[in-house]
Design an enzyme around this catalytic site. Sequence first.
Site, PDB file in Angstrom:
ATOM      1  N   PHE A   1       0.844  -1.193   0.000  1.00  0.00           N
ATOM      2  CA  PHE A   1       0.000   0.000   0.000  1.00  0.00           C
ATOM      3  C   PHE A   1       0.878   1.242   0.000  1.00  0.00           C
ATOM      4  O   PHE A   1       1.724   1.423   0.870  1.00  0.00           O
ATOM      5  CB  PHE A   1      -0.950   0.011   1.201  1.00  0.00           C
ATOM      6  CG  PHE A   1      -2.019   1.049   1.052  1.00  0.00           C
ATOM      7  CD1 PHE A   1      -3.057   0.846   0.156  1.00  0.00           C
ATOM      8  CD2 PHE A   1      -1.971   2.240   1.751  1.00  0.00           C
ATOM      9  CE1 PHE A   1      -4.041   1.818  -0.025  1.00  0.00           C
ATOM     10  CE2 PHE A   1      -2.954   3.213   1.573  1.00  0.00           C
ATOM     11  CZ  PHE A   1      -3.983   3.001   0.688  1.00  0.00           C
TER      12      PHE A   1
ATOM     13  N   ASP B   1       1.788  -3.887   9.049  1.00  0.00           N
ATOM     14  CA  ASP B   1       0.564  -3.115   8.871  1.00  0.00           C
ATOM     15  C   ASP B   1      -0.596  -4.107   8.802  1.00  0.00           C
ATOM     16  O   ASP B   1      -0.657  -4.939   7.892  1.00  0.00           O
ATOM     17  CB  ASP B   1       0.672  -2.284   7.582  1.00  0.00           C
ATOM     18  CG  ASP B   1      -0.547  -1.397   7.347  1.00  0.00           C
ATOM     19  OD1 ASP B   1      -1.626  -1.679   7.914  1.00  0.00           O
ATOM     20  OD2 ASP B   1      -0.426  -0.434   6.574  1.00  0.00           O
TER      21      ASP B   1
ATOM     22  N   TYR C   1     -11.237   1.254  10.140  1.00  0.00           N
ATOM     23  CA  TYR C   1     -12.440   1.496   9.324  1.00  0.00           C
ATOM     24  C   TYR C   1     -12.727   0.407   8.306  1.00  0.00           C
ATOM     25  O   TYR C   1     -13.679   0.522   7.552  1.00  0.00           O
ATOM     26  CB  TYR C   1     -12.406   2.869   8.649  1.00  0.00           C
ATOM     27  CG  TYR C   1     -11.152   3.262   7.899  1.00  0.00           C
ATOM     28  CD1 TYR C   1     -10.869   2.733   6.648  1.00  0.00           C
ATOM     29  CD2 TYR C   1     -10.276   4.197   8.433  1.00  0.00           C
ATOM     30  CE1 TYR C   1      -9.740   3.124   5.952  1.00  0.00           C
ATOM     31  CE2 TYR C   1      -9.134   4.596   7.748  1.00  0.00           C
ATOM     32  CZ  TYR C   1      -8.875   4.058   6.509  1.00  0.00           C
ATOM     33  OH  TYR C   1      -7.755   4.450   5.823  1.00  0.00           O
ATOM     34  N   LYS C   2     -11.899  -0.619   8.287  1.00  0.00           N
ATOM     35  CA  LYS C   2     -12.158  -1.717   7.349  1.00  0.00           C
ATOM     36  C   LYS C   2     -12.945  -2.812   8.079  1.00  0.00           C
ATOM     37  O   LYS C   2     -14.121  -2.636   8.370  1.00  0.00           O
ATOM     38  CB  LYS C   2     -10.835  -2.217   6.780  1.00  0.00           C
ATOM     39  CG  LYS C   2     -10.086  -1.127   5.987  1.00  0.00           C
ATOM     40  CD  LYS C   2      -8.759  -1.635   5.451  1.00  0.00           C
ATOM     41  CE  LYS C   2      -7.928  -0.514   4.852  1.00  0.00           C
ATOM     42  NZ  LYS C   2      -8.485   0.030   3.601  1.00  0.00           N
TER      43      LYS C   2
ATOM     44  N   ARG D   1     -11.558  -5.541  -6.623  1.00  0.00           N
ATOM     45  CA  ARG D   1     -11.505  -6.201  -5.310  1.00  0.00           C
ATOM     46  C   ARG D   1     -12.909  -6.503  -4.790  1.00  0.00           C
ATOM     47  O   ARG D   1     -13.803  -5.654  -4.850  1.00  0.00           O
ATOM     48  CB  ARG D   1     -10.817  -5.297  -4.286  1.00  0.00           C
ATOM     49  CG  ARG D   1      -9.430  -4.853  -4.666  1.00  0.00           C
ATOM     50  CD  ARG D   1      -8.711  -4.221  -3.482  1.00  0.00           C
ATOM     51  NE  ARG D   1      -9.437  -3.075  -2.925  1.00  0.00           N
ATOM     52  CZ  ARG D   1      -9.032  -2.395  -1.865  1.00  0.00           C
ATOM     53  NH1 ARG D   1      -7.912  -2.761  -1.219  1.00  0.00           N
ATOM     54  NH2 ARG D   1      -9.720  -1.360  -1.422  1.00  0.00           N
TER      55      ARG D   1
END
Lengths: 412, 412
Positions: free
Chosen positions: B126, B197, B222-223, B371
Amino acid sequence: MKITRSDLEELDNRDPLNQYRSEFNIPEDILYFDGNSLGALPSATVHRVNEVILNEWGSNLINSWNSSGWYTLSETIGNKIAKLIGADDGEVVCVDGTGLNINKVHAVALKMRKNRKVILMEETGFPTDAYITQGLIDQLEQGHIIRFIKKDEILDAITDEVALVSLTQVHYKTGHLFDMKTITQKAHAAGALVVWDLSHSAGVLPIELNKCNVDFAVGCTYKFLNGGPGSPGYLYVSKRHQGKQIQPLTGWWSHKKPFAFEQNYRPKNDIGQFLSGTQPIIALAAAEVGIDMVLRADIALIRGKSIELGGIFIRLIQEHLIDYDLDIVTPRNGADRGSQISLSSPNGFAIIQALKEVGVIGDFRSPDNMRFGFAPLYTRYTDLWDAVKKLQVIMENDTWRAERFNNPIDVT
Amino acid sequence: MKITRSDLEELDNRDPLNQYRSEFNIPEDILYFDGNSLGALPSATVHRVNEVILNEWGSNLINSWNSSGWYTLSETIGNKIAKLIGADDGEVVCVDGTGLNINKVHAVALKMRKNRKVILMEETGFPTDAYITQGLIDQLEQGHIIRFIKKDEILDAITDEVALVSLTQVHYKTGHLFDMKTITQKAHAAGALVVWDLSHSAGVLPIELNKCNVDFAVGCTYKFLNGGPGSPGYLYVSKRHQGKQIQPLTGWWSHKKPFAFEQNYRPKNDIGQFLSGTQPIIALAAAEVGIDMVLRADIALIRGKSIELGGIFIRLIQEHLIDYDLDIVTPRNGADRGSQISLSSPNGFAIIQALKEVGVIGDFRSPDNMRFGFAPLYTRYTDLWDAVKKLQVIMENDTWRAERFNNPIDVT
């Protein structure tokens, strides 16, 4: 002639800002004088936050990054704050916290003055501004120092060694208002840059960053902007300094093309480079409501009432509390202060706790500072009377000596 | 035997996690496969946020810093996250954003390995993790470099030049699950430190930071933790590394005594030093609700269902979409992936937009990655069938070719 409560009722009735108080949710049994620390809740915030949660997050989910303007919310709100602080569109973003924003603008300012090593700060300024700068200095290992200066010696201390003059416009403890224009001019004349922390001034007095030719500014939205507990901070970078030096917290939102997912960092060349990562949208949306309300009000009326509230509070202290050892540390002259009056007393901590018990909310700043902030959008003139009378009872009866008012608490 | 929709109905009926879906506010007409980007809204969040706003902020105002636990909320939530990621009390704080937290732990890790200059990262990881590190490297001016490595060459690349191996446990694009234990062991054997991460893994698979002897970790809420848009990140610092090196974003909340308002910075000597400034309380409180729900569920059941959802999705793609050029880039073996399946297609962007129009929400990651994330607490087995059938219609009719699906958007 002493001030009477009916004088103050009269002022409340004539107050052109008095319709704003009804737009806040403030408990009836509270006299709130801590809007300089945490502003009160605008009723509209409740509606707006529920809309964000239920509709934007709950129903529209990930699409809201585009369709509800989440992706550009830091800039959108930044442009609104710009109007309050005398900046232009594209000079302000609402992002991260005040301290992190200080880190960013100090880092950039020091790069712009590579050959100078001195950062001037006022010796009793809000500590986080110095702490974050000390962290930056340690990290840079380039021999920078903070030179802590007394308020009255700032102008003389601005020499050609100085890279950066970093000050809070209104002193968090004393309420002193610093002379942004003169200090900025002097700094520029000496080849230094300026950073102003507007945390205790934005929303409560007119600020003219561009007219004063300011380089950088930061601030928070949870005091007189009523953005909610810990709501995001903001920062201002004059257009003339944008796109030159890179602020170092180079998260993807500061990248030229975040959704290209490139391997290497490429900076945005505008105020967007001062963003870092994804922002807490619910907190930003709440902050926006408070900012919108201040934007609707006339800042000249706010400032006028603020000065008057402070002046009356001082008179009431003098008229009712002269027998007690409460020094007024805020300037008597309204033009020289922000929107608070601070009293010093060795018993300040306990007095503030005793006041809380009778519904008068101020706060305490170590070692001896009792702060009473005035938020012209919701503080009533009669609140001053009612608070001073309650303080008088506490002082007359030595109520504050009770053990329950002398136990340490985390947040003062 | 091909899978039928009734097979999947049967699985939904028998699903031991199926009661959780009713705890979310998900629109009936949406098939949501983007919980790996923004988790859905837990109904309890609405209640909790209103409580924070109306009672804690509105009624109790500044007192809530003490009485409502605001002041310690980062640590309180951090201790809850710790349980999800195999850490102990006092090793995690929920604070700032993922990128800023990477900045903090990378800065500390590099100080701990002063004589080594290489940071290993996976070449397609990322981007913000690399961007923020590039900003740090530029600021340090000590000759550090990021060495970008292919996934399969990581172990071989860990040499005694390497200060730090910094990886995402589950790859944001491909869904590959990296071998935390083996890589950490190899890094330590070579004298390097590791940063993981956990943004795409926390809440959806068992994580054992302490058992793997991990040094540092970061992540977002938030995922799969359903904390809300842009909700705060978190960071983990192994107890053995606390109180030694100072993270450089030294705001007042990381100070030994914030409310002493001292002039000079003194670090906390525990995880609190990794805080910086005042946090957005409303956003933190919202995040806590999502975390609490994941804590109630059995992570082994979550992982089991996640793998099964992925496996069925792959089979459905193979059974219904074999004629179209959709490569499955996620490992077929469930143990080697996180909780998403990614398909690559040169037309991926437009296909994802066309799916959105019929209520199937996945997302696109440049240049060709579609995704589909699976959140076992709310994704139903039948959702997979319904989504694949809608995708089939889009592919059969070339619907995605329409101009309206080919216009650029800000957030993909």
